[in-house]
Design a protein around this motif. Structure first.
Motif, PDB file in Angstrom:
ATOM      1  N   ARG A   9       0.832  -1.204   0.000  1.00 57.61           N
ATOM      2  CA  ARG A   9       0.000   0.000   0.000  1.00 57.61           C
ATOM      3  C   ARG A   9       0.870   1.258   0.000  1.00 57.61           C
ATOM      4  NH1 ARG A   9      -1.301   3.555   3.642  1.00 57.61           N
ATOM      5  NH2 ARG A   9      -0.302   2.347   5.306  1.00 57.61           N
ATOM      6  N   LEU A  10       1.900   1.259   0.847  1.00 58.45           N
ATOM      7  CA  LEU A  10       2.793   2.422   0.901  1.00 58.45           C
ATOM      8  C   LEU A  10       3.543   2.620  -0.410  1.00 58.45           C
ATOM      9  CD1 LEU A  10       4.364   2.344   4.488  1.00 58.45           C
ATOM     10  CD2 LEU A  10       2.996   4.169   3.485  1.00 58.45           C
ATOM     11  N   LEU A  11       4.052   1.530  -0.975  1.00 60.18           N
ATOM     12  CA  LEU A  11       4.793   1.635  -2.231  1.00 60.18           C
ATOM     13  C   LEU A  11       3.906   2.158  -3.353  1.00 60.18           C
ATOM     14  CD1 LEU A  11       7.122   0.195  -0.803  1.00 60.18           C
ATOM     15  CD2 LEU A  11       7.375  -1.247  -2.819  1.00 60.18           C
ATOM     16  N   ASP A  12       2.651   1.739  -3.354  1.00 57.89           N
ATOM     17  CA  ASP A  12       1.725   2.226  -4.379  1.00 57.89           C
ATOM     18  C   ASP A  12       1.546   3.737  -4.266  1.00 57.89           C
ATOM     19  OD1 ASP A  12      -0.343   1.700  -6.483  1.00 57.89           O
ATOM     20  OD2 ASP A  12      -1.669   2.512  -4.940  1.00 57.89           O
ATOM     21  N   GLY A  13       1.441   4.233  -3.025  1.00 63.91           N
ATOM     22  CA  GLY A  13       1.316   5.673  -2.815  1.00 63.91           C
ATOM     23  C   GLY A  13       2.557   6.425  -3.260  1.00 63.91           C
ATOM     24  N   TYR A  14       3.732   5.862  -2.966  1.00 65.35           N
ATOM     25  CA  TYR A  14       4.979   6.519  -3.364  1.00 65.35           C
ATOM     26  C   TYR A  14       5.162   6.505  -4.886  1.00 65.35           C
ATOM     27  CZ  TYR A  14       6.805   7.145   1.377  1.00 65.35           C
ATOM     28  OH  TYR A  14       7.008   7.558   2.672  1.00 65.35           O
ATOM     29  N   LYS A  15       4.769   5.404  -5.518  1.00 65.76           N
ATOM     30  CA  LYS A  15       4.912   5.323  -6.980  1.00 65.76           C
ATOM     31  C   LYS A  15       4.066   6.412  -7.655  1.00 65.76           C
ATOM     32  CE  LYS A  15       5.164   1.580  -9.396  1.00 65.76           C
ATOM     33  NZ  LYS A  15       6.534   1.660  -9.916  1.00 65.76           N
ATOM     34  N   LYS A  16       2.908   6.695  -7.090  1.00 67.02           N
ATOM     35  CA  LYS A  16       2.044   7.726  -7.659  1.00 67.02           C
ATOM     36  C   LYS A  16       2.682   9.108  -7.548  1.00 67.02           C
ATOM     37  CE  LYS A  16      -2.228   5.181  -6.818  1.00 67.02           C
ATOM     38  NZ  LYS A  16      -3.453   5.063  -5.990  1.00 67.02           N
TER      39      LYS A  16
ATOM     40  N   ILE B 152       6.235  -6.798  -4.490  1.00 70.04           N
ATOM     41  CA  ILE B 152       7.100  -5.638  -4.252  1.00 70.04           C
ATOM     42  C   ILE B 152       8.255  -5.604  -5.242  1.00 70.04           C
ATOM     43  CG2 ILE B 152       8.762  -4.666  -2.599  1.00 70.04           C
ATOM     44  CD1 ILE B 152       6.792  -5.389  -0.385  1.00 70.04           C
ATOM     45  N   ALA B 153       8.806  -6.770  -5.569  1.00 66.98           N
ATOM     46  CA  ALA B 153       9.888  -6.820  -6.559  1.00 66.98           C
ATOM     47  C   ALA B 153       9.397  -6.312  -7.912  1.00 66.98           C
ATOM     48  CB  ALA B 153      10.411  -8.244  -6.688  1.00 66.98           C
ATOM     49  N   ARG B 154       8.192  -6.707  -8.292  1.00 67.02           N
ATOM     50  CA  ARG B 154       7.652  -6.297  -9.588  1.00 67.02           C
ATOM     51  C   ARG B 154       7.263  -4.825  -9.607  1.00 67.02           C
ATOM     52  NH1 ARG B 154       4.771 -11.279  -9.119  1.00 67.02           N
ATOM     53  NH2 ARG B 154       2.857 -10.103  -8.722  1.00 67.02           N
ATOM     54  N   MET B 155       6.963  -4.256  -8.451  1.00 63.62           N
ATOM     55  CA  MET B 155       6.615  -2.831  -8.373  1.00 63.62           C
ATOM     56  C   MET B 155       7.853  -1.941  -8.448  1.00 63.62           C
ATOM     57  SD  MET B 155       3.761  -2.870  -5.304  1.00 63.62           S
ATOM     58  CE  MET B 155       3.406  -1.109  -5.400  1.00 63.62           C
ATOM     59  N   SER B 156       9.017  -2.527  -8.280  1.00 65.80           N
ATOM     60  CA  SER B 156      10.247  -1.751  -8.151  1.00 65.80           C
ATOM     61  C   SER B 156      10.880  -1.424  -9.497  1.00 65.80           C
ATOM     62  CB  SER B 156      11.258  -2.526  -7.302  1.00 65.80           C
ATOM     63  OG  SER B 156      10.687  -2.910  -6.064  1.00 65.80           O
ATOM     64  N   ASP B 157      11.656  -0.350  -9.513  1.00 65.61           N
ATOM     65  CA  ASP B 157      12.437   0.002 -10.698  1.00 65.61           C
ATOM     66  C   ASP B 157      13.688  -0.863 -10.790  1.00 65.61           C
ATOM     67  OD1 ASP B 157      11.045   2.599 -11.704  1.00 65.61           O
ATOM     68  OD2 ASP B 157      11.260   2.895  -9.543  1.00 65.61           O
ATOM     69  N   LEU B 158      14.173  -1.317  -9.636  1.00 68.40           N
ATOM     70  CA  LEU B 158      15.352  -2.174  -9.580  1.00 68.40           C
ATOM     71  C   LEU B 158      15.203  -3.089  -8.379  1.00 68.40           C
ATOM     72  CD1 LEU B 158      18.137  -2.689 -10.945  1.00 68.40           C
ATOM     73  CD2 LEU B 158      19.114  -1.081  -9.297  1.00 68.40           C
ATOM     74  N   ASN B 159      15.429  -4.390  -8.592  1.00 63.83           N
ATOM     75  CA  ASN B 159      15.238  -5.371  -7.513  1.00 63.83           C
ATOM     76  C   ASN B 159      16.488  -6.215  -7.312  1.00 63.83           C
ATOM     77  OD1 ASN B 159      14.083  -8.587  -7.192  1.00 63.83           O
ATOM     78  ND2 ASN B 159      13.539  -7.106  -5.613  1.00 63.83           N
ATOM     79  N   PHE B 160      16.818  -6.452  -6.045  1.00 61.98           N
ATOM     80  CA  PHE B 160      17.905  -7.352  -5.666  1.00 61.98           C
ATOM     81  C   PHE B 160      17.299  -8.563  -4.954  1.00 61.98           C
ATOM     82  CE2 PHE B 160      20.125  -3.335  -6.075  1.00 61.98           C
ATOM     83  CZ  PHE B 160      21.382  -3.680  -6.565  1.00 61.98           C
ATOM     84  N   PRO B 161      17.101  -9.690  -5.665  1.00 61.75           N
ATOM     85  CA  PRO B 161      16.597 -10.888  -4.995  1.00 61.75           C
ATOM     86  C   PRO B 161      17.751 -11.725  -4.452  1.00 61.75           C
ATOM     87  CG  PRO B 161      16.673 -11.274  -7.346  1.00 61.75           C
ATOM     88  CD  PRO B 161      17.198  -9.868  -7.122  1.00 61.75           C
TER      89      PRO B 161
END
Length: 261
Positions: free
Chosen positions: A178-185, A201-210
């Motif tokens: 929910r927070l990440l969605d608000g920040y992305k907007k 969350i990984a898919r919502m990110s511009d860059l992901n480190f798994p």
């Protein structure tokens, strides 16, 4: 010896990762289970189990069980169960010379250096790591803060000059999403550290480190407390900080070489 290689685990899809985590948590039981029993216990199809076996280098489930038994006999049993630091140490060894990891660090360092401020977001132990990351980033001259409140309101203004580092083992925590969605907007750039690249969350990110560590829980019958190792996340945060420091030093040396007008 590590049972599973990081490259093997990183190629697993979501259902195959479920098989991997079940196998790692029930090593004593696998020898007595046929493929249908394992699939039912893990809550996946037999096809997912077969694909998992193939991706570990085995031609089928029978060969996988034989390989697993031989592997366990060649290492102390306590090393398998006692702590998930064993695969974490293997991860560190591989990432230290991994060109893709180095490329990602360079890209992430560039994003950090361009941002006016950096926010670290996490809950529980990930939140504590966020505090550590913010402190570490501040040590190299960046403006960094930690947000530990999962109900912290999203900012009302544009934040296109802000970078957010999200830390989540599961990558599926509803409050974090929910927070990440608000920040992305608000046009915030997001870097995430999650256990798998398939998570929300990984898919919502511009860059992901798994980092693909085996999931470890205490008191699973009571809902479970996540004890999955955070060693890879610490390694990523520190490696990124060192890369940022190196980039800043290189920029300083380059500026000194430029002729004065």
């Amino acid at each position: 010896m590590n049972l599973f290689q990081h490259e093997q685990i990183s190629r697993l899809n979501e259902s195959e990762l479920i098989v991997y985590n079940y196998v790692f948590s029930h090593l004593d039981e696998i020898a007595e289970m046929n493929i249908r029993e394992l699939a039912a216990a893990a809550g996946v199809s037999t096809s997912s189990v077969m694909r998992f076996c193939n991706k570990t280098g085995c031609t089928g489930y029978t060969e996988f069980k034989y390989w697993l038994r031989q592997s366990l006999e060649q290492q102390p049993q306590a090393n398998v169960y006692m702590h998930s630091a064993i695969p974490a140490i293997h991860y560190l060894q591989q990432m230290s010379s991994n060109p893709d990891f180095s490329r990602k660090l360079g890209e992430a360092a560039g994003l950090c250096l361009q941002a006016q401020q950096i926010l670290f977001l996490g809950i529980g132990t990930s939140g504590i790591l966020g505090q550590y990351g913010a402190r570490f980033f501040s040590s190299v001259g960046l403006t960094a803060f930690s947000v530990m409140d999962p109900f912290y309101p999203s900012p009302a203004r544009d934040m296109s000059n802000t970078l957010l580092v999200a830390l989540s083992v599961s990558g599926e925590t509803p409050e974090m999403i929910r927070l990440l969605d608000g920040y992305k907007k608000k046009q915030v750039t997001i870097i995430s550290l999650t256990n798998t690249s398939q998570s929300t969350i990984a898919r919502m990110s511009d860059l992901n480190f798994p980092y693909y560590m085996p999931l470890v829980y205490a008191f699973p019958k009571l809902g479970g407390v996540n004890l999955t190792t955070q060693i890879p996340a610490i390694y990523i945060l520190e490696s990124l900080t060192y890369r940022i420091r190196s980039e800043k030093e290189n920029a300083r040396l380059e500026s000194k070489k430029m002729p004065k007008e």
